[in-house]
Motif scaffolding. Structure first.
Motif, mmCIF file in Angstrom:
data_model
loop_
_atom_site.group_PDB
_atom_site.id
_atom_site.type_symbol
_atom_site.label_atom_id
_atom_site.label_comp_id
_atom_site.label_asym_id
_atom_site.label_seq_id
_atom_site.Cartn_x
_atom_site.Cartn_y
_atom_site.Cartn_z
ATOM 1 N N GLU A 214 25.879 7.318 25.406
ATOM 2 C CA GLU A 214 25.926 7.504 26.604
ATOM 3 C C GLU A 214 27.118 8.208 27.390
ATOM 4 N N ILE A 215 27.238 8.885 28.145
ATOM 5 C CA ILE A 215 28.509 9.534 28.787
ATOM 6 C C ILE A 215 28.173 9.577 30.480
ATOM 7 N N ASP A 216 28.744 8.832 31.237
ATOM 8 C CA ASP A 216 28.553 8.663 32.274
ATOM 9 C C ASP A 216 29.765 9.048 33.393
ATOM 10 N N CYS A 217 29.788 9.979 34.330
ATOM 11 C CA CYS A 217 30.927 10.181 35.032
ATOM 12 C C CYS A 217 31.070 9.108 36.020
ATOM 13 N N LEU A 218 32.354 8.434 36.481
ATOM 14 C CA LEU A 218 32.595 7.405 37.480
ATOM 15 C C LEU A 218 32.883 8.380 38.501
ATOM 16 N N PRO A 219 32.806 7.732 39.882
ATOM 17 C CA PRO A 219 33.500 8.221 41.177
ATOM 18 C C PRO A 219 34.707 8.613 41.151
ATOM 19 N N GLY A 220 35.144 9.697 41.681
ATOM 20 C CA GLY A 220 36.389 10.216 41.733
ATOM 21 C C GLY A 220 36.745 11.355 42.863
ATOM 22 N N ALA A 221 37.914 11.453 43.237
ATOM 23 C CA ALA A 221 38.042 12.630 44.271
ATOM 24 C C ALA A 221 38.027 13.936 43.732
ATOM 25 N N ALA A 222 37.581 14.667 44.493
ATOM 26 C CA ALA A 222 37.431 16.222 43.879
ATOM 27 C C ALA A 222 38.939 16.867 43.728
ATOM 28 N N GLY A 223 38.786 17.502 42.615
ATOM 29 C CA GLY A 223 40.346 17.965 42.092
ATOM 30 C C GLY A 223 40.995 17.265 41.292
ATOM 31 N N GLU A 224 40.709 16.092 41.108
ATOM 32 C CA GLU A 224 41.416 15.135 40.129
ATOM 33 C C GLU A 224 40.788 14.933 38.901
ATOM 34 N N PRO A 225 41.559 14.495 37.827
ATOM 35 C CA PRO A 225 40.868 14.595 36.627
ATOM 36 C C PRO A 225 39.621 13.682 36.652
ATOM 37 N N ARG A 226 38.534 14.095 35.932
ATOM 38 C CA ARG A 226 37.239 13.180 35.750
ATOM 39 C C ARG A 226 37.464 11.965 35.030
ATOM 40 N N ARG A 227 37.017 10.654 35.701
ATOM 41 C CA ARG A 227 36.811 9.643 35.021
ATOM 42 C C ARG A 227 35.401 9.515 34.336
ATOM 43 N N PHE A 228 35.447 8.837 33.255
ATOM 44 C CA PHE A 228 33.916 8.686 32.726
ATOM 45 C C PHE A 228 33.862 7.446 31.926
ATOM 46 N N ARG A 229 32.761 6.982 31.735
ATOM 47 C CA ARG A 229 32.323 5.751 30.853
ATOM 48 C C ARG A 229 31.433 6.100 29.704
ATOM 49 N N TYR A 230 31.750 5.851 28.551
ATOM 50 C CA TYR A 230 30.965 6.001 27.386
ATOM 51 C C TYR A 230 30.513 4.680 26.623
ATOM 52 N N VAL A 231 29.433 4.900 25.950
ATOM 53 C CA VAL A 231 28.811 3.831 25.242
ATOM 54 C C VAL A 231 28.506 4.372 23.923
ATOM 55 N N THR A 232 28.660 3.704 22.773
ATOM 56 C CA THR A 232 28.293 3.901 21.409
ATOM 57 C C THR A 232 27.512 3.095 20.792
ATOM 58 N N ARG A 233 26.401 3.328 20.434
ATOM 59 C CA ARG A 233 25.613 2.360 19.593
ATOM 60 C C ARG A 233 26.097 2.183 17.887
ATOM 61 N N VAL A 234 26.569 1.286 17.774
ATOM 62 C CA VAL A 234 27.175 1.106 16.390
ATOM 63 C C VAL A 234 26.375 0.562 15.189
ATOM 64 N N LEU A 235 25.443 -0.345 15.691
ATOM 65 C CA LEU A 235 24.265 -1.058 14.963
ATOM 66 C C LEU A 235 23.209 -0.977 15.999
ATOM 67 N N PRO A 236 21.818 -1.259 15.553
ATOM 68 C CA PRO A 236 20.800 -1.402 16.510
ATOM 69 C C PRO A 236 20.932 -2.498 17.363
ATOM 70 N N PHE A 237 21.558 -3.533 16.902
ATOM 71 C CA PHE A 237 21.765 -4.380 17.990
ATOM 72 C C PHE A 237 23.469 -4.716 18.619
ATOM 73 N N LEU A 238 23.982 -3.729 18.352
ATOM 74 C CA LEU A 238 25.336 -3.737 18.965
ATOM 75 C C LEU A 238 25.853 -2.430 19.389
#
Length: 250
Positions: A35-59
């Motif tokens: 998953e990659i999702d943008c986080l709220p931020g001001a226009a014109g500023e660098p974008r902040r984001f949150r990412y998720v990586t599934r390492v194992l089926p349960f992790l």
């Protein structure tokens, strides 16, 4: 040692930019992220984001990052840069940074990346990174770049490309199992009667050929493959100055 991957993509620069800069598209082709999702931020500023990586089926491990892009540059190229970190205690990657460059080249675009990260867990983490994670990350990046290339050049969606890869992997695996099993059943050549001597000579050769094809044959045109990408820079490369201006994500 940082990682470098480059793919030559015969496609439109604007289309490539959109499919790499839009998080909704990015997570479809990049094997490293779930998953990659943008986080709220001001226009014109660098974008902040949150990412998720599934390492194992349960992790799953998550992290945050900040990115910025230059869509217009004097030399006609484009670039983007990012910094990222993960506070998750089970994430071997603590923090890192990298960039993408888009270099128009004849009938396509040289799409390349350079990035590096700092592993956690001390000496054990550095050993695990050198032995397993860093080679895997290099492969996953190159495989993802070729998956993106298929999407832009041939219209093969990332989901279809993954299905093609899995199907071809299964076929190669079955061929290997059958061939290796056949090499151990030399007594069965007696079933060929008067042709037993000939088959005793031909069968090992045919089975060895099957094993060689299963291991070394170029993947099909619609199947992504890391081997199609450059893993060493052809010339000296530098990170864009944009990267130095990015602050470390909190």
């Amino acid at each position: 040692m940082g990682l470098y991957v480059e793919a030559h993509i015969r496609g439109d620069l604007d289309e490539l930019w959109a499919r790499t800069q839009d998080p909704a598209h990015h997570r479809r082709w990049d094997f490293r992220f779930t998953e990659i999702d943008c986080l709220p931020g001001a226009a014109g500023e660098p974008r902040r984001f949150r990412y998720v990586t599934r390492v194992l089926p349960f992790l799953t491990v998550c992290g945050t990052g900040v990115s910025a892009g230059e869509e217009t540059r004097p030399d006609g190229t484009r670039a983007s840069a990012l910094r990222f970190c993960s506070p998750h205690p089970l994430s071997l990657i603590a923090e890192g940074s990298g960039y993408w460059r888009y270099v128009p080249d004849g009938d396509g675009v040289r799409f390349l990346t350079g990035y590096d990260y700092r592993p956690r867990w001390g000496a054990f983490g550095r050993f695990a990174d050198r032995l397993f994670l860093r080679p895997f990350m290099g492969w996953a990046t190159a495989w993802s770049f070729d998956r993106l290339r298929l999407w832009v050049e041939r219209g093969v969606t990332p989901e279809r490309a993954l299905a093609n890869w899995c199907a071809e992997l299964v076929v190669r695996g079955v061929a290997l199992i059958v061939a290796c099993t056949g090499l151990g059943l030399r007594s069965c050549v007696r079933l060929f009667g008067p042709l037993a001597a000939t088959m005793a000579y031909l069968c090992p050769l045919l089975l060895a050929l099957v094993i060689s094809l299963a291991l070394c044959k170029e993947p099909l045109a619609g199947t992504p493959a890391a081997r199609r990408c450059l893993r060493t820079p052809p010339t000296r490369v530098r990170a864009p100055r944009l990267l130095a201006a990015l602050e470390r994500p909190s």
